[in-house]
Design an enzyme around this catalytic site. Sequence first.
Site, PDB file in Angstrom:
ATOM      1  N   LYS A 237      27.182   7.156  54.466  1.00 23.76           N
ATOM      2  CA  LYS A 237      26.385   6.660  53.357  1.00 23.76           C
ATOM      3  C   LYS A 237      26.225   5.119  54.005  1.00 23.76           C
ATOM      4  O   LYS A 237      27.116   4.370  54.195  1.00 23.76           O
ATOM      5  CB  LYS A 237      27.004   6.605  51.878  1.00 23.76           C
ATOM      6  CG  LYS A 237      26.935   8.081  51.327  1.00 23.76           C
ATOM      7  CD  LYS A 237      27.625   7.737  49.976  1.00 23.76           C
ATOM      8  CE  LYS A 237      27.827   9.133  49.265  1.00 23.76           C
ATOM      9  NZ  LYS A 237      26.390   9.582  48.793  1.00 23.76           N
ATOM     10  N   ARG A 311      28.883  20.503  46.907  1.00 22.15           N
ATOM     11  CA  ARG A 311      28.468  22.077  46.696  1.00 22.15           C
ATOM     12  C   ARG A 311      29.145  22.697  47.612  1.00 22.15           C
ATOM     13  O   ARG A 311      29.623  24.124  47.581  1.00 22.15           O
ATOM     14  CB  ARG A 311      26.958  22.019  46.796  1.00 22.15           C
ATOM     15  CG  ARG A 311      26.466  21.727  48.178  1.00 22.15           C
ATOM     16  CD  ARG A 311      24.845  21.846  48.374  1.00 22.15           C
ATOM     17  NE  ARG A 311      24.388  20.219  47.815  1.00 22.15           N
ATOM     18  CZ  ARG A 311      23.458  19.650  47.792  1.00 22.15           C
ATOM     19  NH1 ARG A 311      22.144  20.585  48.054  1.00 22.15           N
ATOM     20  NH2 ARG A 311      23.013  18.647  47.324  1.00 22.15           N
TER      21      ARG A 311
HETATM   22  N1  BES Z   1      28.308  12.315  45.400  1.00 23.50           N
HETATM   23  C1  BES Z   1      27.043  12.350  45.885  1.00 23.50           C
HETATM   24  C2  BES Z   1      25.926  12.366  44.759  1.00 23.50           C
HETATM   25  C3  BES Z   1      26.017  11.061  43.805  1.00 23.50           C
HETATM   26  C4  BES Z   1      25.525   9.896  44.392  1.00 23.50           C
HETATM   27  C5  BES Z   1      26.185  11.231  42.516  1.00 23.50           C
HETATM   28  C6  BES Z   1      25.360   8.813  43.411  1.00 23.50           C
HETATM   29  C7  BES Z   1      26.269  10.198  41.647  1.00 23.50           C
HETATM   30  C8  BES Z   1      25.760   8.924  42.304  1.00 23.50           C
HETATM   31  C9  BES Z   1      26.759  13.565  46.686  1.00 23.50           C
HETATM   32  O1  BES Z   1      27.824  14.007  47.688  1.00 23.50           O
HETATM   33  C10 BES Z   1      25.947  13.350  47.661  1.00 23.50           C
HETATM   34  O2  BES Z   1      25.992  12.439  48.542  1.00 23.50           O
HETATM   35  N2  BES Z   1      24.641  13.853  47.273  1.00 23.50           N
HETATM   36  C11 BES Z   1      23.320  13.793  48.234  1.00 23.50           C
HETATM   37  C12 BES Z   1      23.009  15.197  48.697  1.00 23.50           C
HETATM   38  C13 BES Z   1      21.989  15.041  49.855  1.00 23.50           C
HETATM   39  C14 BES Z   1      22.555  14.431  51.226  1.00 23.50           C
HETATM   40  C15 BES Z   1      21.314  16.553  49.982  1.00 23.50           C
HETATM   41  C16 BES Z   1      22.437  12.961  47.240  1.00 23.50           C
HETATM   42  O3  BES Z   1      22.170  13.391  46.045  1.00 23.50           O
HETATM   43  O4  BES Z   1      21.861  12.079  48.228  1.00 23.50           O
HETATM   44 MN    MN Z   2      28.134  13.021  49.561  1.00 26.63          MN
END
Ligand code: BES
Ligand code: MN
Length: 458
Positions: A237, A311
């Site tokens: 990230k 997931r």
């Molecule tokens: N934990 C994050 C989602 C998240 C981010 C929740 C900010 C609340 C606030 C999750 O693991 C994630 O990174 N999801 C990605 C998925 C994508 C890579 C398909 C997302 O939501 O961008």
């Molecule tokens: Mn993530």
Amino acid sequence: MDCFVSSAEGAVPVRIVTRDGLEAWMQQATTAEANWVRVHRFDASPARHIVVPGRDGGIGQVLVARAEPAGQFVLGDLQGALPEGTVVALADEPEILQANTLAIGFALGSYRFDRYRKNPRQPVRMVAPQNADMDRVAAIAESIALGRDLINTPAEDMGPAELTGAIADVARANDAEIRLIEGDDLLDQNYPSIHAVGRASHRPPRLIDITWGSPDAPKVTLVGKGVCFDSGGLDLKPAAGMKMMKKDMGGAASVTALASMIMRTGLKVRLRLLVPAVENSVAGNAFRPMDVITTRKGITIEIGNTDAEGRVILADALAEACSESPELLIDMATLTGAARVAVGSEMAALFSNDDSLAADIARHGAQVEDPAWRLPLWQNYRSMIEGEVGEISNSGSGPGAGAITAALFLESFVEKDIPWAHLDIMGWNNSARSGRPKGGEVMGVRAIFSMLEERYGA
Ligand code: BES
Ligand code: MN
Ligand code: ZN
């Protein structure tokens, strides 16, 4: 709970007023009191309060406005509204349900996270209402405080071991049975997806599994995403996105709080709580984009993005949850940024394969001001998570619908005939609201507890 006292001596009376009630109060107030309220333009509009001086210039009483019907958080701002150390007491004894609600709202607004920074301010304390069931108030408010603490604690001090330790403490306090699977044992016992996501951290992945209650009671199973820190993995990230990721175990914290409430209030269920706890880290042995994981259920997952890790760990936990065919299966997870785009940060995005379950959660959520808004498991979008080499991809091919494709992914690991709800939550209050201080928050918990109480209460 250090925000309650039993002795009413010297306590400042707090009067809860509606607009009509304020009229009546003005009639019986002294001229000075009535003037004070008038010049401050206090009109009992909801969420407002006013401190009214007494004859001696001290705090005579406090008027708190409430809407009709009264909400959960009528007293949720009282902690910050009065000078430190003030003791307050309700001027009129409410009936029992209302007494409980008011006390819980006050306690939730009194929460502070002081593990690293002691607050020298003496708390405002409230005389426990006579009609309140303070065991119940404590069961609910302390469970929520625990969940908030778990989320607020930095990842360094809340890794997979500490998270599972905290859950084990809750289990032990309630005589629940605990099973813990750690590190490579996850491979031996066939939890490959939890292991794959967590293996790159020097803090090994775990699955905690607790059961409680009579074996004959209806089976209710809770599953929570316990990503203690989400760096994104090799699909790292950027700084802004990573900053708050200590909260990525918000689902685990929420189901832990919920389980604690269920056990402490003795709902008539056989409870199971499953939390996969991992850290999504970067190392030479990290799982990679386009790796394929053969899951517990046998479905193969193609890793489209290592940042869609939640997931993946939930896949094995949900498959295990379904193995004993619970009457009700609920998972909670800080699963997608897309859910935040869809419904913002004040409510859970709710998905369910069961219309009446979804309606019940939404109804209770509205009742207790812990909203959950249903989004569809739109089957046509399944094509977006079709894998190429593996059967299912963990990242939607887009465009859009990220919260839905994540929910569809989870649905693949849930048996069709099991009533299942998935709450994609924020886990965090971006700004303070009445009864909900800024910081870690267990969202959806009061909604679901209210529903479970209606279904399985004594
Ligand atoms: N934990 C994050 C989602 C998240 C981010 C929740 C900010 C609340 C606030 C999750 O693991 C994630 O990174 N999801 C990605 C998925 C994508 C890579 C398909 C997302 O939501 O961008
Ligand atoms: Mn993530
Ligand atoms: Zn995550």
